[in-house]
Scaffold this motif. Structure first.
Motif, PDB file in Angstrom:
ATOM      1  N   ILE A  69     -14.105  49.177 -34.083  1.00  0.00           N
ATOM      2  CA  ILE A  69     -13.776  47.929 -34.788  1.00  0.00           C
ATOM      3  C   ILE A  69     -12.864  48.218 -35.984  1.00  0.00           C
ATOM      4  O   ILE A  69     -11.906  47.489 -36.253  1.00  0.00           O
ATOM      5  N   ALA A  70     -13.164  49.310 -36.683  1.00  0.00           N
ATOM      6  CA  ALA A  70     -12.309  49.712 -37.817  1.00  0.00           C
ATOM      7  C   ALA A  70     -10.880  49.954 -37.353  1.00  0.00           C
ATOM      8  O   ALA A  70      -9.915  49.529 -38.013  1.00  0.00           O
ATOM      9  N   TYR A  71     -10.739  50.616 -36.194  1.00  0.00           N
ATOM     10  CA  TYR A  71      -9.398  50.885 -35.661  1.00  0.00           C
ATOM     11  C   TYR A  71      -8.695  49.592 -35.232  1.00  0.00           C
ATOM     12  O   TYR A  71      -7.476  49.466 -35.379  1.00  0.00           O
ATOM     13  N   ILE A  72      -9.468  48.634 -34.710  1.00  0.00           N
ATOM     14  CA  ILE A  72      -8.857  47.351 -34.317  1.00  0.00           C
ATOM     15  C   ILE A  72      -8.231  46.684 -35.537  1.00  0.00           C
ATOM     16  O   ILE A  72      -7.101  46.192 -35.490  1.00  0.00           O
ATOM     17  N   TYR A  73      -8.979  46.655 -36.651  1.00  0.00           N
ATOM     18  CA  TYR A  73      -8.418  46.067 -37.886  1.00  0.00           C
ATOM     19  C   TYR A  73      -7.161  46.832 -38.322  1.00  0.00           C
ATOM     20  O   TYR A  73      -6.178  46.235 -38.778  1.00  0.00           O
ATOM     21  N   LEU A  74      -7.211  48.148 -38.163  1.00  0.00           N
ATOM     22  CA  LEU A  74      -6.059  48.974 -38.523  1.00  0.00           C
ATOM     23  C   LEU A  74      -4.850  48.625 -37.650  1.00  0.00           C
ATOM     24  O   LEU A  74      -3.738  48.449 -38.144  1.00  0.00           O
ATOM     25  N   TRP A  75      -5.074  48.502 -36.335  1.00  0.00           N
ATOM     26  CA  TRP A  75      -3.986  48.193 -35.401  1.00  0.00           C
ATOM     27  C   TRP A  75      -3.464  46.763 -35.569  1.00  0.00           C
ATOM     28  O   TRP A  75      -2.324  46.477 -35.245  1.00  0.00           O
TER      29      TRP A  75
ATOM     30  N   LYS B 281      -5.149  46.096 -43.222  1.00  0.00           N
ATOM     31  CA  LYS B 281      -5.504  47.374 -43.834  1.00  0.00           C
ATOM     32  C   LYS B 281      -6.698  47.280 -44.775  1.00  0.00           C
ATOM     33  O   LYS B 281      -7.489  48.216 -44.888  1.00  0.00           O
ATOM     34  N   GLN B 282      -6.834  46.135 -45.452  1.00  0.00           N
ATOM     35  CA  GLN B 282      -7.945  45.971 -46.382  1.00  0.00           C
ATOM     36  C   GLN B 282      -9.285  45.983 -45.649  1.00  0.00           C
ATOM     37  O   GLN B 282     -10.230  46.673 -46.040  1.00  0.00           O
ATOM     38  N   LYS B 283      -9.342  45.237 -44.533  1.00  0.00           N
ATOM     39  CA  LYS B 283     -10.569  45.178 -43.739  1.00  0.00           C
ATOM     40  C   LYS B 283     -10.848  46.547 -43.103  1.00  0.00           C
ATOM     41  O   LYS B 283     -11.997  46.991 -43.057  1.00  0.00           O
ATOM     42  N   ALA B 284      -9.793  47.199 -42.620  1.00  0.00           N
ATOM     43  CA  ALA B 284      -9.941  48.533 -42.016  1.00  0.00           C
ATOM     44  C   ALA B 284     -10.516  49.505 -43.043  1.00  0.00           C
ATOM     45  O   ALA B 284     -11.420  50.300 -42.739  1.00  0.00           O
ATOM     46  N   LYS B 285     -10.011  49.407 -44.278  1.00  0.00           N
ATOM     47  CA  LYS B 285     -10.480  50.308 -45.337  1.00  0.00           C
ATOM     48  C   LYS B 285     -11.965  50.091 -45.624  1.00  0.00           C
ATOM     49  O   LYS B 285     -12.728  51.047 -45.806  1.00  0.00           O
ATOM     50  N   GLU B 286     -12.406  48.822 -45.635  1.00  0.00           N
ATOM     51  CA  GLU B 286     -13.821  48.516 -45.870  1.00  0.00           C
ATOM     52  C   GLU B 286     -14.702  49.180 -44.816  1.00  0.00           C
ATOM     53  O   GLU B 286     -15.740  49.778 -45.123  1.00  0.00           O
TER      54      GLU B 286
ATOM     55  N   GLU C  51     -14.250  63.816 -39.684  1.00  0.00           N
ATOM     56  CA  GLU C  51     -12.888  64.111 -40.158  1.00  0.00           C
ATOM     57  C   GLU C  51     -11.925  62.952 -39.910  1.00  0.00           C
ATOM     58  O   GLU C  51     -11.055  62.671 -40.725  1.00  0.00           O
ATOM     59  N   GLU C  52     -12.062  62.284 -38.751  1.00  0.00           N
ATOM     60  CA  GLU C  52     -11.172  61.165 -38.435  1.00  0.00           C
ATOM     61  C   GLU C  52     -11.290  60.060 -39.485  1.00  0.00           C
ATOM     62  O   GLU C  52     -10.287  59.509 -39.927  1.00  0.00           O
ATOM     63  N   VAL C  53     -12.523  59.734 -39.856  1.00  0.00           N
ATOM     64  CA  VAL C  53     -12.764  58.679 -40.847  1.00  0.00           C
ATOM     65  C   VAL C  53     -12.191  59.085 -42.207  1.00  0.00           C
ATOM     66  O   VAL C  53     -11.504  58.299 -42.880  1.00  0.00           O
ATOM     67  N   LYS C  54     -12.450  60.331 -42.611  1.00  0.00           N
ATOM     68  CA  LYS C  54     -11.914  60.820 -43.896  1.00  0.00           C
ATOM     69  C   LYS C  54     -10.390  60.715 -43.933  1.00  0.00           C
ATOM     70  O   LYS C  54      -9.796  60.307 -44.917  1.00  0.00           O
ATOM     71  N   GLU C  55      -9.794  61.111 -42.807  1.00  0.00           N
ATOM     72  CA  GLU C  55      -8.328  61.127 -42.753  1.00  0.00           C
ATOM     73  C   GLU C  55      -7.742  59.717 -42.749  1.00  0.00           C
ATOM     74  O   GLU C  55      -6.708  59.468 -43.370  1.00  0.00           O
ATOM     75  N   GLU C  56      -8.411  58.785 -42.037  1.00  0.00           N
ATOM     76  CA  GLU C  56      -7.910  57.403 -42.028  1.00  0.00           C
ATOM     77  C   GLU C  56      -7.958  56.810 -43.440  1.00  0.00           C
ATOM     78  O   GLU C  56      -7.057  56.055 -43.827  1.00  0.00           O
ATOM     79  N   LEU C  57      -8.994  57.183 -44.188  1.00  0.00           N
ATOM     80  CA  LEU C  57      -9.080  56.705 -45.579  1.00  0.00           C
ATOM     81  C   LEU C  57      -7.953  57.291 -46.425  1.00  0.00           C
ATOM     82  O   LEU C  57      -7.364  56.596 -47.260  1.00  0.00           O
ATOM     83  N   LEU C  58      -7.643  58.574 -46.206  1.00  0.00           N
ATOM     84  CA  LEU C  58      -6.531  59.198 -46.923  1.00  0.00           C
ATOM     85  C   LEU C  58      -5.209  58.492 -46.597  1.00  0.00           C
ATOM     86  O   LEU C  58      -4.397  58.215 -47.478  1.00  0.00           O
ATOM     87  N   ILE C  59      -5.020  58.196 -45.311  1.00  0.00           N
ATOM     88  CA  ILE C  59      -3.773  57.523 -44.870  1.00  0.00           C
ATOM     89  C   ILE C  59      -3.688  56.135 -45.490  1.00  0.00           C
ATOM     90  O   ILE C  59      -2.633  55.725 -45.989  1.00  0.00           O
ATOM     91  N   LEU C  60      -4.814  55.413 -45.450  1.00  0.00           N
ATOM     92  CA  LEU C  60      -4.819  54.047 -46.016  1.00  0.00           C
ATOM     93  C   LEU C  60      -4.557  54.074 -47.516  1.00  0.00           C
ATOM     94  O   LEU C  60      -4.058  53.100 -48.079  1.00  0.00           O
ATOM     95  N   ASN C  61      -4.895  55.200 -48.156  1.00  0.00           N
ATOM     96  CA  ASN C  61      -4.626  55.345 -49.597  1.00  0.00           C
ATOM     97  C   ASN C  61      -3.270  55.991 -49.877  1.00  0.00           C
ATOM     98  O   ASN C  61      -2.929  56.284 -51.018  1.00  0.00           O
ATOM     99  N   GLY C  62      -2.500  56.252 -48.805  1.00  0.00           N
ATOM    100  CA  GLY C  62      -1.135  56.790 -48.962  1.00  0.00           C
ATOM    101  C   GLY C  62      -1.052  58.286 -49.132  1.00  0.00           C
ATOM    102  O   GLY C  62       0.013  58.823 -49.469  1.00  0.00           O
TER     103      GLY C  62
END
Length: 640
Positions: free
Chosen positions: A348-354, A358-363, A376-387
């Motif tokens: 579901i998080a990835y669906i919001y991302l796609w 981005k705000q909902k995905a980050k939550e 690791e995937e979750v940590k990295e997606e948070l890093l990406i969402l934070n730039g």
């Protein structure tokens, strides 16, 4: 130091042995005396006498072996031993060098040599098959970080059968020098160790440079895989349980998908209530990218367990059907176990991302991080969402260099480059990923769009066509048609839209796009049904066909060409009209275009007559060699 005097009366012993021809003990003492004195010739003479009396005398044999060490005493005691070794090496005196090496080892003198002399002795020992001796000499080298050391070490380990240790050194050597022999040794190591994935990966990199070598090892891979498979097959056939079926099918899938599916299908027939086998079947279909078939299979078999719903939710999300995916994933979240709930929420998080929310995905990713801070995937997606993308790129570049076989690292790196619009690097790593994981169908459309952005039309559409044909859904085909239209390939867009409308005659979106391409008033499309629009297309096409045939029969070839061209734009697969179009071009002396049309015709309507006309137009276009080859072929096949 080396030769302590023996306190004996040597002359008395010699006289005694003259009078006692069978005496062995005193002859051995005399031999040892002269050996210690460095008089090899006399020592050898007495040893020969002993061995003549007793050929198996152990003391005589031992002393004879020692002779070779003492023969080299002049070399060992010289002040310029390093230079003397170098001189012998340059003059190819390898036998002498081996003797010296054994002498130095016995007398613990190797440590006194410089690195050059040690490398020369070690290399000669290796060449002569004395791998243990070579290794012992090499251990005395001071500078162990150079190619000479790596090379000798690698060969010694290899020929001693220590393949895992040899791999590291041959890898370094091949990367540093690109020499074929190092490459072959690496391939052999992977083969002997049964590491088929590493072997396949290496062959992918060298297939252009070394086609024969690649072919040779591809055959070896088949041999390994056949042996492994035969063991799994025998195990399964002797005890046909799901536990024995699963490893067989998953291994067989990478070699022969049809057989893998056949084993599963046969098992399911005889075990219709085994949902584990059915879920494995569905997973295999999803690995192949046959998402539509997965959904049909699960529905037909009425498999409604949580794992099935999770797989359906993921597939719908991958296909972009996010609303439907939410329904299934919510059901998993409400009714699944902890692991299943986590996977559903992650999707579901990835669906919001796609969907670019981005705000909902980050939550969601923050929530997932609290549940599992080690993901690791979750940590990295948070890093990406934070730039924070640059450190991730560095991380995965390092991981890829250390683990070139890990396709998940390649995919991650490709996605990271894509997220910052670095299309060149994204393409590079998506291509590498697909080499190792070609069944991930969704990557082909991503790669297709990237190539189109780079103006590489051929590769862009090749990837999109492959994706659309494998998925074989209306949405995928429509996406392909849109891209053809956006890039001004209207003829190709019409062909795809016709395929869609043949299956879904009332599809309004496909009808509107076709009308737009054919320049029919959009308002007319909006107020009329898709069926009416198709009637319009067919009526227009029929009129063009009739006018074209009339002009063709009247030998008005330029006019016929114009009508046929417009007609084929609407119905590109009418090969009877395409044949007339080709003849009209030929008669109008447009030989190059005519050759192109005849070439297309040969794929669908190949006759000797069409082949002849293809050759004739090639000839007229100046392609004489190609034409001659076809004429000769026709004369052999159809001599009349």
């Amino acid at each position: 130091i080396l030769f302590a005097d023996l306190n004996i009366d040597i002359n008395s012993l010699i006289n005694y042995t003259k009078n006692h021809p069978k005496d062995i003990q005193n002859r051995l003492i005399i031999a040892k005396y002269y050996l210690k004195k460095g008089n090899i010739k006399i020592a050898k003479q007495y040893l020969n006498q002993v061995l003549k009396i007793d050929p198996n005398n152990k003391n005589a044999i031992k002393l004879e072996n020692e002779i070779s060490y003492y023969k080299n005493i002049n070399y060992i005691q010289s002040n310029d031993l390093n230079n003397k070794i170098d001189e012998l090496y340059k003059n190819n005196k390898y036998k002498k060098l081996i003797n010296i090496a054994y002498s130095l080892k016995k007398l613990n003198y190797l440590k006194n040599l410089n690195d050059t002399a040690l490398f020369e002795l070690s290399r000669v020992s290796m060449w002569k098959g004395k791998y243990n001796l070579s290794s012992e000499i090499l251990n005395n080298v001071k500078n162990k970080k150079n190619l000479d050391f790596y090379e000798i070490k690698a060969y010694n380990l290899y020929y001693l059968g220590k393949y895992k240790n040899a791999e590291k050194y041959f890898n370094l050597l091949y990367k540093s020098t690109n020499k074929k022999d190092y490459l072959e040794k690496l391939l052999n190591i992977y083969y002997y160790l049964g590491e088929t994935n590493k072997l396949k990966n290496m062959l992918m990199h060298i297939k252009q440079s070394y086609p024969l070598l690649t072919k040779k090892y591809q055959q070896k891979i088949k041999k390994i895989q056949t042996q492994q498979l035969n063991k799994l097959i025998n195990k399964y056939e002797s005890n046909p349980t799901f536990e024995n079926l699963e490893p067989l099918v998953t291994n067989l899938y990478t070699i022969d998908r049809k057989k893998a599916f056949k084993y599963l299908e046969d098992f399911i027939k005889t075990n219709p209530n085994n949902n584990q086998a059915k879920m494995l079947y569905a997973k295999l279909l999803s690995w192949s990218g046959y998402y539509k078939k997965v959904l049909q299979f699960l529905e037909q078999n009425n498999i409604q367990n949580i794992d099935a719903k999770l797989l359906i939710g993921k597939i719908l999300a991958w296909q972009g059907e996010y609303n439907k995916a939410f329904i299934y994933l919510s059901d998993v979240f409400n009714n699944g176990n902890q692991k299943q709930k986590y996977q559903a929420e992650k999707m579901i998080a990835y669906i919001y991302l796609w969907e670019n929310d981005k705000q909902k995905a980050k939550e969601y990713f923050k929530k997932l991080y609290k549940l599992n801070p080690n993901d690791e995937e979750v940590k990295e997606e948070l890093l990406i969402l934070n730039g924070n993308i640059t450190p991730l790129i560095s991380k995965y570049k390092k991981l890829v260099s250390e683990n070139p076989d890990n396709y998940s690292y390649l995919l991650k790196l490709a996605n990271l480059y894509n997220s910052i619009n670095d299309y060149k690097n994204a393409i590079k790593y998506y291509e590498k990923y697909l080499q190792k994981h070609p069944s991930d169908i969704k990557i082909y459309k991503i790669l297709g769009d990237l190539y189109l952005k780079q103006k590489n039309i051929y590769k862009g559409f090749s990837n999109w066509e492959y994706y659309a044909n494998v998925i074989d859904s209306k949405d995928a085909l429509l996406e392909l048609a849109k891209r053809y239209y956006w890039y001004n390939f209207n003829k190709e867009a019409i062909s795809v839209l016709n395929d869609i409308l043949n299956k879904y005659p009332n599809d309004k979106e496909a009808t509107k796009l076709k009308a737009k391409i054919l320049k029919i008033t959009p308002r007319y499309v909006e107020i009329n049904s898709a069926e009416t629009i198709n009637d319009y297309f067919n009526s227009k096409a029929k009129n063009l066909k009739e006018l074209g045939i009339r002009a063709y029969n009247a030998q008005l070839y330029p006019t016929a060409i114009d009508y046929f061209k417009k007609y084929l734009f609407i119905h590109p697969n009418d090969y009877d009209i395409r044949e007339k179009y080709a003849y009209a071009l030929e008669n109008n002396k447009e030989y190059k275009k005519a050759a192109g049309e005849y070439f297309l015709l040969m794929w669908y309507k190949k006759t000797p007559q069409i082949e002849y006309h293809y050759a004739y137009n090639l000839q007229k276009s100046g392609e004489l060699k190609k034409a001659e080859k076809i004429y000769k072929k026709l004369l052999n096949e159809v001599p009349k």
